[in-house]
Every structure is written in structure tokens, then in C-alpha cells.
Design a protein around this motif. Structure first.
Motif, PDB file in Angstrom:
ATOM      1  N   MET A 232       4.569  13.377   2.764  1.00 27.51           N
ATOM      2  CA  MET A 232       5.102  12.367   2.677  1.00 27.51           C
ATOM      3  C   MET A 232       3.831  11.140   2.169  1.00 27.51           C
ATOM      4  O   MET A 232       3.366  11.037   3.210  1.00 27.51           O
ATOM      5  N   PRO A 233       5.197  10.669   1.869  1.00 33.62           N
ATOM      6  CA  PRO A 233       4.114   9.268   0.765  1.00 33.62           C
ATOM      7  C   PRO A 233       4.702   8.138   1.535  1.00 33.62           C
ATOM      8  O   PRO A 233       6.026   8.262   2.024  1.00 33.62           O
ATOM      9  N   VAL A 234       4.018   7.721   2.082  1.00 31.94           N
ATOM     10  CA  VAL A 234       4.925   6.283   3.116  1.00 31.94           C
ATOM     11  C   VAL A 234       3.995   5.109   2.592  1.00 31.94           C
ATOM     12  O   VAL A 234       3.132   4.391   1.942  1.00 31.94           O
ATOM     13  N   THR A 235       4.991   3.522   2.227  1.00 31.62           N
ATOM     14  CA  THR A 235       4.675   3.436   1.208  1.00 31.62           C
ATOM     15  C   THR A 235       5.174   1.778   2.200  1.00 31.62           C
ATOM     16  O   THR A 235       6.407   2.052   2.765  1.00 31.62           O
ATOM     17  N   TYR A 236       4.277   0.154   2.183  1.00 28.26           N
ATOM     18  CA  TYR A 236       4.820  -0.862   2.746  1.00 28.26           C
ATOM     19  C   TYR A 236       4.397  -1.807   1.948  1.00 28.26           C
ATOM     20  O   TYR A 236       3.263  -1.928   1.090  1.00 28.26           O
ATOM     21  N   SER A 237       5.464  -3.164   2.082  1.00 26.33           N
ATOM     22  CA  SER A 237       4.946  -4.433   1.488  1.00 26.33           C
ATOM     23  C   SER A 237       5.305  -5.079   2.783  1.00 26.33           C
ATOM     24  O   SER A 237       6.130  -5.468   3.105  1.00 26.33           O
TER      25      SER A 237
ATOM     26  N   GLY B 169       0.968  -1.126   0.115  1.00 28.58           N
ATOM     27  CA  GLY B 169       0.055   0.029   0.286  1.00 28.58           C
ATOM     28  C   GLY B 169       0.365   1.499   0.039  1.00 28.58           C
ATOM     29  O   GLY B 169       1.841   0.881   0.215  1.00 28.58           O
ATOM     30  N   VAL B 170      -0.044   2.480  -0.171  1.00 28.78           N
ATOM     31  CA  VAL B 170       0.311   3.733  -0.344  1.00 28.78           C
ATOM     32  C   VAL B 170      -0.257   4.737   0.108  1.00 28.78           C
ATOM     33  O   VAL B 170      -1.380   5.088   0.017  1.00 28.78           O
ATOM     34  N   LEU B 171      -0.004   5.359   1.251  1.00 29.24           N
ATOM     35  CA  LEU B 171      -0.197   6.371   1.599  1.00 29.24           C
ATOM     36  C   LEU B 171       0.438   7.827   1.752  1.00 29.24           C
ATOM     37  O   LEU B 171       1.707   8.005   1.810  1.00 29.24           O
ATOM     38  N   ASN B 172      -0.513   8.859   0.880  1.00 36.58           N
ATOM     39  CA  ASN B 172       0.293   9.752   0.741  1.00 36.58           C
ATOM     40  C   ASN B 172      -0.526  11.110   1.706  1.00 36.58           C
ATOM     41  O   ASN B 172      -1.622  11.437   1.942  1.00 36.58           O
ATOM     42  N   PHE B 173       0.475  12.225   2.388  1.00 33.43           N
ATOM     43  CA  PHE B 173       0.410  12.935   2.946  1.00 33.43           C
ATOM     44  C   PHE B 173       0.552  14.577   3.469  1.00 33.43           C
ATOM     45  O   PHE B 173       2.092  14.722   2.293  1.00 33.43           O
ATOM     46  N   SER B 174      -0.686  15.313   2.621  1.00 35.58           N
ATOM     47  CA  SER B 174      -0.015  16.301   1.622  1.00 35.58           C
ATOM     48  C   SER B 174      -0.298  17.674   2.835  1.00 35.58           C
ATOM     49  O   SER B 174      -1.390  17.376   2.364  1.00 35.58           O
TER      50      SER B 174
ATOM     51  N   ASN C  17     -10.533   0.063  -4.210  1.00 35.26           N
ATOM     52  CA  ASN C  17      -9.919   1.575  -3.276  1.00 35.26           C
ATOM     53  C   ASN C  17     -10.077   2.124  -3.243  1.00 35.26           C
ATOM     54  O   ASN C  17     -11.396   2.639  -3.667  1.00 35.26           O
ATOM     55  N   TYR C  18      -9.924   2.664  -1.935  1.00 35.60           N
ATOM     56  CA  TYR C  18     -10.412   3.832  -1.064  1.00 35.60           C
ATOM     57  C   TYR C  18     -10.026   5.343  -1.079  1.00 35.60           C
ATOM     58  O   TYR C  18      -8.263   5.046  -0.940  1.00 35.60           O
ATOM     59  N   SER C  19     -10.189   6.376  -2.009  1.00 37.15           N
ATOM     60  CA  SER C  19      -9.180   7.485  -1.905  1.00 37.15           C
ATOM     61  C   SER C  19      -9.483   8.778  -1.321  1.00 37.15           C
ATOM     62  O   SER C  19     -10.990   9.112  -1.248  1.00 37.15           O
ATOM     63  N   PHE C  20      -8.979   9.425  -0.102  1.00 35.01           N
ATOM     64  CA  PHE C  20      -8.489  10.365   0.666  1.00 35.01           C
ATOM     65  C   PHE C  20      -8.323  11.166   0.620  1.00 35.01           C
ATOM     66  O   PHE C  20      -7.125  11.285   0.681  1.00 35.01           O
ATOM     67  N   ASP C  21      -8.693  12.978   1.268  1.00 32.94           N
ATOM     68  CA  ASP C  21      -7.136  13.672   1.078  1.00 32.94           C
ATOM     69  C   ASP C  21      -8.178  14.859   2.842  1.00 32.94           C
ATOM     70  O   ASP C  21      -9.257  15.082   3.020  1.00 32.94           O
ATOM     71  N   ILE C  22      -7.067  14.791   3.387  1.00 29.52           N
ATOM     72  CA  ILE C  22      -7.293  15.917   3.467  1.00 29.52           C
ATOM     73  C   ILE C  22      -7.407  17.559   3.616  1.00 29.52           C
ATOM     74  O   ILE C  22      -5.957  17.977   3.268  1.00 29.52           O
ATOM     75  N   ASN C  23      -8.664  18.432   3.722  1.00 29.11           N
ATOM     76  CA  ASN C  23      -8.214  19.679   3.339  1.00 29.11           C
ATOM     77  C   ASN C  23      -7.450  20.858   3.456  1.00 29.11           C
ATOM     78  O   ASN C  23      -7.002  20.508   5.580  1.00 29.11           O
TER      79      ASN C  23
END
Length: 760
Positions: free
Chosen positions: A15-20, A4-9, A504-510
Motif C-alpha cells: 500500500m503505497p501512500v503519496t502526499y503533497s 513524500g511516498v511511504l510504501n507498506f508491504s 533520505n532514510y529507507s526503512f522496511d518491516i521484515n
């Protein structure tokens, strides 16, 4: 497996975070020197990018090349030509030998390195340094039969490039490696090469080098390139998992366009050889030649063809004692040691558009491919040493845009001659694509049948495929895929079904909103509404070949494209006609550049890779200039607001000056000694006062929408200054300097216009 990939902006920080994660490593009953599970952070702020955790970086193919390490890395790319990349971490973890023959013992290996480069308008230079060393005491003794020894490595590389003209460019890279194959060996003073001078040399230290150069020259619509690469036998770097060495490459390539850009030709020829120091028992040389042609006969007919010839020559060196003791001087035994492998590939593709309107789209495609391979020994190709593959595929696509429906039947056949045996395969495929619910639900149904026959077997395969993709509120994406397979092999039947579901769910922080206060300014702050993302009507993707070929597609910003270049091209051109690009396309140099890029897209349709590159370049230029226009509009509006504030502040002084001269004239009139100079000055002050307040009134009425639509004087101002402002923006001029330029020219224009209107 979980990935997975989580991106906080937030603003300019991300700060993208990737894990396997996998349980595969836990299920092994022996040891390996690398990680199955990985976690990495990639924080970025403006031009600073960090890599933390289980990551990989690449400096160059000869130094550090995508080797995973556990540690940290940093990439700096500030404005200007300088770029810096650096890393430090554990390349291989310590792994003890557990006497299992499958276990790969390893010493703990740490490494660090840096790359510093500078790119100017005409030249570029770069320096790379990479060092890695095994820790001898990180594990206990390793059995000799496993051949694992502690190593140490230093690699230094120099890169350079120079543009003599816009059309002529040369690039080169030199790399030097010093590698100690066993750290337990004794020290010695001998050294060689660039890296050897900075290395702690031992009896087991080896020195190698690699070089690569390339020169490219463009002549109008043609180009020619020459490249040379040489890597010495034994060259090795601990910053790469695998490395080819002991070879020399020479390649020449050229491209040209003929017949008013309708015919595009690309030619490539190369020669490669190994055994550079004549140390191998067999020497191999290869020759490769290829020709690619694309002919746009008309708007409806497109023809592409390619041919490549590949030959490999191998000479097995005979034993000198065998030659001396050979008493038959007439035999050709040594000639029999020479082997030559010949390979030819040819491809022809015809694409014809029958109709292309809003109600119906029809397209037919024909493809023929030939592959021929043979082994020659002693100048003779023996029976059974040659193989030929023929493949023919024909597809027809029928689309109904108004119904979002596409039907594509495909027929294909293959005839192969492999050695002494012949094999045939024929089959057909039917693909149906349909979209529902305002294109939020996309469905695909496909069915295919194939029959394969050769000397010893007969094989029939029939499958059914169904796929559904649903998008809900642009955040949720569901995918369901099912395949039912029926197979009959020599009268033995088998079947299986595979079902895959994905979500797949896409979310963002305004971004947080901060209150603003603006007491003195009378110009209302613009309410810039977010641009509505208009949905561009997509043409249905057309499957040109067999169903097994993946659909070509890519995306840019909010736009997604699927199909073939021929159908994607009009979609891209349609985007530029949207209202949001209207003002941008009024700029001549932008229009001219887009026309040039459109032509490149058209000529690149034969290659999906080249077409994608050209299409994204086109869209980048389109959006880049739109973004620049928005920046221009914003700067102009801010400058107008500032001018109004300054004009308001000056109003008191201008009015006071007018009252003073008016009082002076009135007093003179009462005394009967009016001076003509005072009368003239009073008229000037009156015109100045009227013009000032007229200008303020004009500035007060301007909205941000007026700036965007270039209403009134703003259109005149844009025609006179837009290109200059674009140049300043492209050259990274500070915003304050651009505002000064805008304010200076805006005040002249509006004051002059106000004076004109008041004098009437």
C-alpha cells in the motif's frame, strides 16, 4: 512544499501512500477550482490495484487522460488477457465567484468511467466509456463575462489490434464524443456519432470524432511503420486538461542495419495539416523529415549523426470582397499572404576511447550541432528573417579506477546569427569526481567560465560547484550541494550562492517468521541463505558534454549505473559473469537470447532512451531466468522430499512382500520342491528391495545446495527436463501439475540408477 511516498508491504500486499502539501493555495487571495494539497493511497494485492484519494488515471488520450480526481479507482489484471479499469470521483470542486477578476469560478464536476480490454496472442480489443457532468446548483450564478457554463460529456472509444504474423501488426482506435456546452439549453432529438446515440442531447450539444491507426512491418533487421491520425475540429473531452484538435497527421518511419550491424539507420517523415473543415482564417501545413545514423567503426570509435528538416506553410485566406474590388490584376498581394517557415537541424558526435584498462581510462568526445531557422514570404527570405546557431563542444575524460578518480575538462563555443545581429559564446568547464570510504562518499567539484558577446552587451559568468553524497549503512543517504555564481553584465557585477541539503532514510518491516515442524522427514530442511549482493565494480561516470548536461543514469534491482552507454555496457555484461548466474547461463536458449539482447544494447548506444530500454530488457531476461532456475530448484527439492516420504511409507510393504516370497522359498527348500519361478521372483524382490533402500539412501543425502549445483544425477535430470519445466512455468501451469511431472521423472531416474548399482 512537502512531498513524500511511504510504501507498506507484507507478502503480496502493498500500500503505497503519496502526499503533497503546499501553503501556496492558502497564500492566494483569490479562488481556484483545484486542490494544492493531495493525499492518495494505492493498495495492491496480487493483480488487484486500487487508487483512493486525490489520484489520476489514464484510459486513452481521447477519453480520460491523467485528469486528477478525488474519489476512487480500481485496476484488475488477472492472469489471462482481460484487464479492467474503472474510476469514480470529483473532477473539479465547486468554486464560487467572489468578484475578483482572477478568480476562476467552476461548477462541481463529477465523473466516472471504465475501460475493459482483452489481449490475446494475435489480437487485442478494448472498450472505453467516460462520462462527466457539472452540477448546476453547486454554485450561484456566474457573471456572463467569465463565460463559465455547466457542461456534460460522454466519450466512447473502441480499440483493436491484430498480428497477422510475427512481423506484421496493425492497431487502431476510434473515439466519439458528445459534449453539451450549456446544460441549461433545451432538449433536442438530433444526434450524431457513436456517443450521440447514448446521450441526452440538447440544443448546445456537439458531436465529434477522432481516429488513429498504425501498421508496423519487420523484415529481418529492418522495419517500416505507417501511422495516420485525424481529430475533428472542436473535439473535446472533460477527462483531459488540454486537448489538440483540428489536425490530420500522416507519418512514415523505417529503420535498418547494414555492414554487419555496424551501421544503424533510422528515417522518419511526416505531414500534418489543420483547418480540416476550412473554417479558419489561416490554414497551416507542416512537413517533417529526419535521418539518424549510428556507425560503430570499431570497438574504440563510435560516430553518430542526425539531420531533420521542418517546414511550416501558412496561408492567410484573403477577404473575398477585397479580391472582387482589387483593380490591379498584376499585383501579387494574395501571394504575400503565404508564409513558410523553414527549420533545419544537424548533429554530429564522435566518441573515441583512447585507453580502457584497469589502471587508466581515457576518452575523447567531439560534438557539433547546427540549427537554422528562416521565414519565407512570397518566395523570398528577407534580411533579418533568418537565424543560424552553431555549437561546438569537446571533452576529454581521464579516469583512474583504482583510485576512484575521474577528471573531465570541457571546451565549448557557440556562434549565433539572429536576424541582423551576431553573438558569440565560449567557455570551459572542469569536473572532478572522487569517491572515498569504500565508495560510500561520492564527491564532485566543478568550475566553469563562459563569455558571451553580442552587439549591445558583454556577459561573463564564473561559477563553482561542489556536491557530496554519503550513504550510511544502506539506510541513510545524505546529500550536500553548493553553487557559487559570479556574474558581470555590462560592467555590473553580481554574485549569489545556493546551498541545498537533503536527507533520505529507507526503512522496511521484515516479514514475520512462523515456526515449522517436520517429524517424519529425514531429509533436513535446506537453510537457504540469502544471496549476498555482490558489489559490481562501477566505472566512473564520464561527462561527455558541457557540465550543464545531466549525467545519464538508471537502476535495476540493486544495480545502479551512471555515465554514458559506452561505459555502462561493460558494467552490465560483467554482472552476467557473477557466480549466481553460472547455472542459468548453462541453458542454451538463455545464452542465445542474452547474446541477441547484448547485440541490441550495443546497437542502441547512440540513444540513451533506447539503450536504457535495451539494457533493462537484458537484465530482466537475465534475472527472470535466474529466478525461474531458483523456482525450478525449489520445486525439484520439494519433489525429492516427497519422493523420500512416499518411499519411506512404501518400505514396509516392499519389505513384507520380500519376506513373504523369501519364506515361501525357504519352506520349499526344506520340503525339497523348490520352484524356479519362486527363485526368480525372490531375486527380483531382492533387487527391488536393495534398489529401494539404495534410492532412499541417495534421496536422504541430497541437500538443496546439491540441487542448485546440479550434482550427480541432478545434472542429467536438468539437461533432460529443464527446458520443459521452464515452458510449464512460463505458461502459468499450476504448481501441483509441475510437481507431478517432476516426481514422475525423478522416480524413474533414481530408481533406474539404484537398480543399476545394486545389480552390479
Amino acid at each position: 512544499f512537502l512531498q513524500g511516498v511511504l510504501n507498506f508491504s507484507v507478502y503480496q500486499f502493498s500500500m503505497p501512500v503519496t502526499y503533497s502539501y503546499s501553503n501556496q493555495g492558502d497564500n492566494l487571495d483569490y479562488q481556484i477550482p483545484f486542490k494544492f494539497n493531495r493525499l492518495s493511497l494505492h493498495p495492491k494485492y496480487k493483480w488487484i490495484q486500487a487508487h483512493i484519494g486525490d489520484v489520476n488515471m489514464t484510459f486513452s488520450p481521447y477519453t480520460l487522460s491523467a485528469h486528477q480526481f478525488t474519489g476512487g479507482g480500481l485496476e484488475l489484471s488477472p492472469k489471462g488477457g482481460f484487464k479492467i479499469a474503472t474510476m469514480y470521483g470529483q473532477l473539479i470542486k465547486a468554486t464560487e465567484d467572489d468578484e475578483d477578476p482572477r478568480t476562476i469560478p467552476a461548477f462541481k464536476r463529477m465523473g466516472y468511467g471504465s475501460k475493459i480490454s482483452y489481449t490475446g496472442k494475435k489480437y487485442s480489443v478494448g472498450v472505453i466509456g467516460f462520462y462527466a457532468k457539472d452540477e448546476i446548483n453547486s454554485i450561484t450564478a456566474v457573471p456572463d463575462e467569465k463565460g463559465v457554463v455547466p457542461k456534460e460529456n460522454l466519450v466512447l472509444s473502441l480499440e483493436a489490434g491484430y498480428k497477422f504474423t510475427k512481423n506484421l501488426e496493425i492497431k487502431a482506435e476510434y473515439a466519439s464524443t458528445a459534449i453539451t456546452q450549456d446544460l441549461r439549453a433545451e432538449d433536442q432529438d438530433l444526434s450524431s456519432g457513436l456517443a450521440g446515440g447514448f446521450f441526452n442531447n440538447k440544443a448546445s450539444t456537439e458531436f465529434y470524432s477522432a481516429i488513429k491507426t498504425a501498421i508496423d512491418y519487420k523484415i529481418k533487421k529492418s522495419s517500416i511503420g505507417l501511422a495516420y491520425e485525424r481529430i475533428e475540429p472542436g473535439y473535446e473531452t472533460l477527462g483531459a486538461y488540454y486537448f489538440n484538435n483540428d489536425f490530420e497527421n500522416i507519418t512514415v518511419n523505417t529503420t535498418t542495419m547494414l555492414f554487419k550491424d555496424k551501421l544503424n539507420l533510422a528515417f522518419n517523415i511526416g505531414y500534418q495539416r489543420d483547418d480540416l473543415k476550412q473554417q479558419k482564417e489561416a490554414a497551416t501545413s507542416r512537413t517533417v523529415g529526419s535521418l539518424n545514423a549510428t556507425f560503430n567503426a570499431s570497438k574504440k570509435l563510435n560516430i553518430t549523426g542526425s539531420y531533420s528538416n521542418f517546414s511550416t506553410f501558412t496561408n492567410l485566406k484573403s477577404n473575398q470582397f477585397d479580391v472582387i474590388n482589387d483593380d490591379d490584376l498584376l499585383d501579387d498581394e494574395r501571394d504575400a499572404l503565404d508564409y513558410r517557415q523553414l527549420s533545419q537541424n544537424a548533429n554530429l558526435n564522435l566518441n573515441f576511447i583512447i585507453s580502457n584498462d584497469k589502471e587508466r581510462k581515457q576518452n575523447i568526445n567531439f560534438n557539433y550541432a547546427l540549427a537554422d531557422v528562416s521565414n519565407e514570404q512570397g518566395g523570398v527570405v528577407r534580411i533579418g528573417d533568418a537565424s543560424t546557431f552553431h555549437n561546438i563542444s569537446t571533452s576529454y575524460s581521464l579516469g583512474f579506477p583504482n583510485s576512484d578518480l575521474t577528471i573531465t575538462p570541457v571546451i565549448n563555443a557557440t556562434y549565433n546569427t539572429i536576424g541582423r545581429e551576431n553573438a558569440t559564446t565560449w567557455g570551459s568547464t572542469l569536473v572532478i569526481n572522487k569517491k572515498f570510504y569504500d565508495k560510500t562518499l561520492s564527491t564532485t567539484f566543478a568550475s566553469s567560465y563562459s563569455n558571451s558577446t553580442n552587439k549591445d552587451s558583454k556577459n561573463n559568468v564564473f561559477n563553482l560547484r561542489a556536491n557530496a553524497t554519503y550513504s550510511y549503512k544502506k539506510k541513510h543517504n545524505f546529500n550536500l550541494n553548493a553553487i557559487q555564481l559570479f556574474k558581470n553584465y555590462n560592467d555590473v557585477s553580481a554574485q549569489n550562492i545556493t546551498i541545498t541539503f537533503g536527507y533520505n532514510y529507507s526503512f522496511d518491516i521484515n516479514k514475520p517468521k512462523f515456526p515449522t515442524r517436520n517429524k517424519r522427514e529425514k531429509i533436513k530442511e535446506p537453510k537457504i541463505e540469502k544471496e549476498q549482493k555482490k558489489k559490481v565494480k562501477k566505472l566512473k561516470p564520464k561527462k561527455e558534454k558541457k557540465e550543464k548536461v545531466k549525467v545519464f543514469g538508471f537502476s535495476y534491482r540493486e544495480h545502479k549505473f551512471e555515465g554514458i552507454p559506452k561505459t555502462i555496457l561493460p558494467e552490465i555484461l560483467e554482472i552476467s559473469k557473477q557466480d549466481k548466474f553460472k547455472s542459468t547461463l548453462e541453458i542454451k536458449h538463455v545464452r542465445d537470447k542474452l547474446q541477441e539482447l547484448e547485440k541490441k544494447m550495443t546497437n542502441a548506444q547512440s540513444s540513451k532512451k533506447d539503450f536504457k530500454k535495451a539494457a533493462i530488457t537484458y537484465l530482466k531476461h537475465l534475472y527472470h531466468n535466474k529466478d525461474l532456475k531458483y523456482v525450478y530448484d525449489n520445486l525439484v527439492f520439494k519433489s525429492l522430499k516427497k519422493l523420500y516420504t512416499e518411499a519411506e511409507r512404501m518400505s514396509f510393504a516392499i519389505r513384507k512382500s520380500y519376506i513373504e516370497i523369501q519364506g515361501k522359498v525357504n519352506t520349499a527348500k526344506e520340503n525339497g520342491n523348490v520352484d524356479n519361478i519362486d527363485i526368480v521372483n525372490l531375486q527380483k524382490k531382492t533387487d527391488q528391495l536393495n534398489a529401494h533402500f539404495k534410492m532412499m539412501d541417495n534421496l536422504n543425502q541430497i541437500t538443496f545446495e546439491d540441487v542448485q549445483q546440479d550434482r550427480g544425477l541432478l545434472k542429467v535430470f536438468k539437461n533432460q527436463n529443464l527446458n520443459k519445466v521452464f515452458e510449464l512455468l512460463e505458461s502459468d501451469t499450476k504448481e501441483i501439475e509441475i510437481k507431478k511431472y517432476l516426481e514422475s521423472n525423478l522416480i524413474k531416474l533414481y530408481h533406474k540408477d539404484a537398480l543399476k548399482s545394486t545389480s552390479k
